[in-house]
Motif scaffolding. Sequence first.
Motif: not given
Length: 138
Positions: A1-6, A89-100, A105-113
């Motif tokens: 499966x692809x991830x909803x918030x990669x 990367x592990x901290x990022x896995x735990x985030x539900x706050x999409x403003x983080x 290299x991405x430089x944008x918010x992790x937004x649901x697709x």
Amino acid sequence: MVNHKPIVPGHCLVVSRRVAARVSDLNPSELSDLWTVACLVSKHLERHFKAEALTFAIQDGSAAGQTVPHVHIHILPRRNGDFEVNDLVYEELNKEDLSRTVPVDAKKNREPRSSHEMAEEASALRILFEDSLPIPVE
């Protein structure tokens, strides 16, 4: 499966066929199948996304950050420097706050697709796996 918030490009999930909340709920055969598929999928993801390494992660229970009570392995294609501090990367896995923010290299918010975006990526990646998985791709 692809991830909803990669977290990184190519962030995918390998999910047990039978719904099981925790790794210890899987029988030995299911556990073996889960890791066999994860290894096969990771090989293709690493090559396709030109990654230098991989992160495999399982959040086993809500106290570990598991938000969906169904065993799954996160597979993240990795590159040197994709995070300023590698273990973030592990901290990022735990985030539900999409403003983080996501990797450097991405430089944008992790937004649901959207479901459409996820279906498009899944279709594009499906051809990588069709001939190599021990079970049919659904």
